[in-house]
Write a protein that holds these residues in place. Structure first.
Motif, PDB file in Angstrom:
ATOM      1  N   THR A  34      58.111 154.908 110.339  1.00  0.00           N
ATOM      2  CA  THR A  34      56.895 154.116 110.174  1.00  0.00           C
ATOM      3  C   THR A  34      56.257 154.514 108.858  1.00  0.00           C
ATOM      4  N   VAL A  35      55.828 153.541 108.085  1.00  0.00           N
ATOM      5  CA  VAL A  35      55.091 153.836 106.865  1.00  0.00           C
ATOM      6  C   VAL A  35      53.662 153.358 107.064  1.00  0.00           C
ATOM      7  N   LEU A  36      52.724 154.223 106.719  1.00  0.00           N
ATOM      8  CA  LEU A  36      51.308 153.909 106.791  1.00  0.00           C
ATOM      9  C   LEU A  36      50.724 153.900 105.384  1.00  0.00           C
ATOM     10  N   LEU A  37      49.940 152.910 105.090  1.00  0.00           N
ATOM     11  CA  LEU A  37      49.339 152.771 103.770  1.00  0.00           C
ATOM     12  C   LEU A  37      47.824 152.781 103.892  1.00  0.00           C
ATOM     13  N   PRO A  73      56.188 170.175  98.845  1.00  0.00           N
ATOM     14  CA  PRO A  73      57.568 170.125  98.341  1.00  0.00           C
ATOM     15  C   PRO A  73      58.609 170.388  99.433  1.00  0.00           C
ATOM     16  N   THR A  74      58.219 171.100 100.486  1.00  0.00           N
ATOM     17  CA  THR A  74      59.156 171.364 101.575  1.00  0.00           C
ATOM     18  C   THR A  74      58.457 171.169 102.914  1.00  0.00           C
ATOM     19  N   LEU A  75      59.244 170.798 103.919  1.00  0.00           N
ATOM     20  CA  LEU A  75      58.732 170.604 105.267  1.00  0.00           C
ATOM     21  C   LEU A  75      59.844 170.952 106.244  1.00  0.00           C
ATOM     22  N   SER A  76      59.533 171.828 107.196  1.00  0.00           N
ATOM     23  CA  SER A  76      60.506 172.183 108.230  1.00  0.00           C
ATOM     24  C   SER A  76      59.972 171.742 109.582  1.00  0.00           C
ATOM     25  N   VAL A  77      60.818 171.078 110.362  1.00  0.00           N
ATOM     26  CA  VAL A  77      60.417 170.619 111.690  1.00  0.00           C
ATOM     27  C   VAL A  77      61.522 170.935 112.679  1.00  0.00           C
ATOM     28  N   GLN A  78      61.141 171.079 113.913  1.00  0.00           N
ATOM     29  CA  GLN A  78      62.111 171.291 114.983  1.00  0.00           C
ATOM     30  C   GLN A  78      62.785 169.960 115.331  1.00  0.00           C
ATOM     31  N   VAL A 109      42.110 155.484 100.029  1.00  0.00           N
ATOM     32  CA  VAL A 109      42.304 156.807  99.425  1.00  0.00           C
ATOM     33  C   VAL A 109      43.610 156.892  98.656  1.00  0.00           C
ATOM     34  N   LYS A 110      44.295 155.758  98.491  1.00  0.00           N
ATOM     35  CA  LYS A 110      45.546 155.699  97.720  1.00  0.00           C
ATOM     36  C   LYS A 110      46.563 156.706  98.238  1.00  0.00           C
ATOM     37  N   HIS A 111      46.883 156.521  99.501  1.00  0.00           N
ATOM     38  CA  HIS A 111      47.770 157.460 100.171  1.00  0.00           C
ATOM     39  C   HIS A 111      48.716 156.702 101.081  1.00  0.00           C
ATOM     40  N   LEU A 112      49.963 157.118 101.084  1.00  0.00           N
ATOM     41  CA  LEU A 112      50.887 156.567 102.065  1.00  0.00           C
ATOM     42  C   LEU A 112      51.677 157.698 102.703  1.00  0.00           C
ATOM     43  N   SER A 113      52.120 157.437 103.910  1.00  0.00           N
ATOM     44  CA  SER A 113      52.882 158.447 104.628  1.00  0.00           C
ATOM     45  C   SER A 113      54.098 157.818 105.273  1.00  0.00           C
ATOM     46  N   LEU A 114      55.096 158.649 105.449  1.00  0.00           N
ATOM     47  CA  LEU A 114      56.319 158.264 106.146  1.00  0.00           C
ATOM     48  C   LEU A 114      56.414 159.108 107.396  1.00  0.00           C
ATOM     49  N   GLN A 115      56.485 158.446 108.536  1.00  0.00           N
ATOM     50  CA  GLN A 115      56.614 159.158 109.794  1.00  0.00           C
ATOM     51  C   GLN A 115      58.014 158.921 110.345  1.00  0.00           C
ATOM     52  N   ILE A 175      56.077 164.071 109.348  1.00  0.00           N
ATOM     53  CA  ILE A 175      55.186 163.250 108.530  1.00  0.00           C
ATOM     54  C   ILE A 175      55.266 163.740 107.089  1.00  0.00           C
ATOM     55  N   ILE A 176      55.625 162.834 106.205  1.00  0.00           N
ATOM     56  CA  ILE A 176      55.725 163.152 104.778  1.00  0.00           C
ATOM     57  C   ILE A 176      54.699 162.298 104.044  1.00  0.00           C
ATOM     58  N   ASN A 177      53.948 162.927 103.176  1.00  0.00           N
ATOM     59  CA  ASN A 177      52.832 162.256 102.527  1.00  0.00           C
ATOM     60  C   ASN A 177      53.063 162.018 101.051  1.00  0.00           C
ATOM     61  N   CYS A 178      52.363 161.012 100.527  1.00  0.00           N
ATOM     62  CA  CYS A 178      52.490 160.656  99.119  1.00  0.00           C
ATOM     63  C   CYS A 178      51.145 160.080  98.657  1.00  0.00           C
ATOM     64  N   ALA A 179      50.722 160.475  97.460  1.00  0.00           N
ATOM     65  CA  ALA A 179      49.501 159.938  96.879  1.00  0.00           C
ATOM     66  C   ALA A 179      49.839 159.237  95.574  1.00  0.00           C
ATOM     67  N   TYR A 180      49.148 158.158  95.282  1.00  0.00           N
ATOM     68  CA  TYR A 180      49.394 157.430  94.041  1.00  0.00           C
ATOM     69  C   TYR A 180      48.079 157.230  93.309  1.00  0.00           C
ATOM     70  N   SER A 181      48.163 156.902  92.035  1.00  0.00           N
ATOM     71  CA  SER A 181      46.948 156.890  91.219  1.00  0.00           C
ATOM     72  C   SER A 181      46.417 155.490  90.919  1.00  0.00           C
ATOM     73  N   ASN A 182      47.286 154.491  90.939  1.00  0.00           N
ATOM     74  CA  ASN A 182      46.869 153.163  90.506  1.00  0.00           C
ATOM     75  C   ASN A 182      46.413 152.320  91.686  1.00  0.00           C
ATOM     76  N   SER A 183      45.137 152.017  91.734  1.00  0.00           N
ATOM     77  CA  SER A 183      44.597 151.266  92.863  1.00  0.00           C
ATOM     78  C   SER A 183      45.114 149.826  92.903  1.00  0.00           C
ATOM     79  N   ALA A 184      45.714 149.355  91.803  1.00  0.00           N
ATOM     80  CA  ALA A 184      46.261 147.993  91.784  1.00  0.00           C
ATOM     81  C   ALA A 184      47.706 147.933  92.275  1.00  0.00           C
TER      82      ALA A 184
END
Lengths: 113, 113
Positions: free
Chosen positions: A63-66, A9-14, A70-76, A20-29
């Protein structure tokens, strides 16, 4: 129905470091994914999107990685700046016929001086 | 400038009163949406409209009503039947259906006492 969750829910960076912010989703379609940025008291602002036929997409400093396995995406975010402080949401179309976007609860990014 | 406008930015009402939130877009988008945002939570869909004179309930439509008489306008009425109306309300639009990038307005913060 579709569910979307963010890992922190929170992230602190210098300032100057990468975020890097992460996200998981449930629907494989799911075939389309969007990242939004929301500053305090304002509406969400589109950052970047990616379709399921791609693993990576780059924008300006983002950058977004998909990972469909593992149904995961991240925002860098590269070289994080004070103006990057905001809440970041991922959004994924649902599985119903209307394919409504389901939003994660958001990660509050705080950039430290 | 093209975009979505919401008015007013802050709105105060007494319990038991209906209140209408305005949303206008000049992006020539077919689809429009209303979301509710509560602290620390993601956006939840109230109503959406993909074409003039047609709209569909979202996940939390109870206590709300909408109209879509013009392509540019999608007002939301928060009725006295909505049990917990105090929230941040966001309007959005998209060129296609929900599974496309949605553009958001600045939001209206409604406080009911």
């Amino acid at each position: 129905g579709e569910s979307v969750g963010l890992h922190l829910p929170t992230l602190s960076v210098q300032e100057g470091d990468n975020s890097i912010i992460n996200c998981a989703y449930s629907n494989s379609a799911s075939d389309y994914f969007i990242w939004y940025k929301q500053e305090s008291g304002k509406g969400p602002q589109f950052i970047i999107d990616i379709r399921s036929n791609m693993d990576k997409r780059q924008g300006q400093r983002v950058t977004v990685l998909l990972n469909k396995t593992v149904k995961h995406l991240s925002l860098q975010i590269a070289a994080t700046q004070p103006g990057d402080s905001a809440v970041y949401f991922c959004a994924v179309p649902g599985s119903g016929s209307a394919r409504q976007l389901t939003f994660g609860s958001g990660t509050q990014l705080t950039v430290l001086p | 400038d093209g975009g979505i406008t919401q008015s007013p930015k802050y709105l105060f009402r007494k319990e038991g009163q209906n209140v209408t939130l305005s949303c206008e877009q000049n992006l020539n988008h077919d689809a429009m949406y209303w979301y509710r945002q509560d602290p620390g939570q993601g956006l939840r869909l109230i109503y959406y409209s993909q074409i003039v004179n047609d709209f569909q309930k979202g996940d939390i439509a109870e206590g709300y009503s909408v109209s879509r008489e013009k392509k540019e306008s999608f007002p939301l009425t928060v009725t006295s039947a909505q049990k917990n109306p105090t929230a941040f309300y966001l309007c959005a639009s998209s060129i296609g259906g929900p599974a496309y990038e949605q553009y958001f307005g600045p939001g209206t913060r409604l406080t009911v006492t």
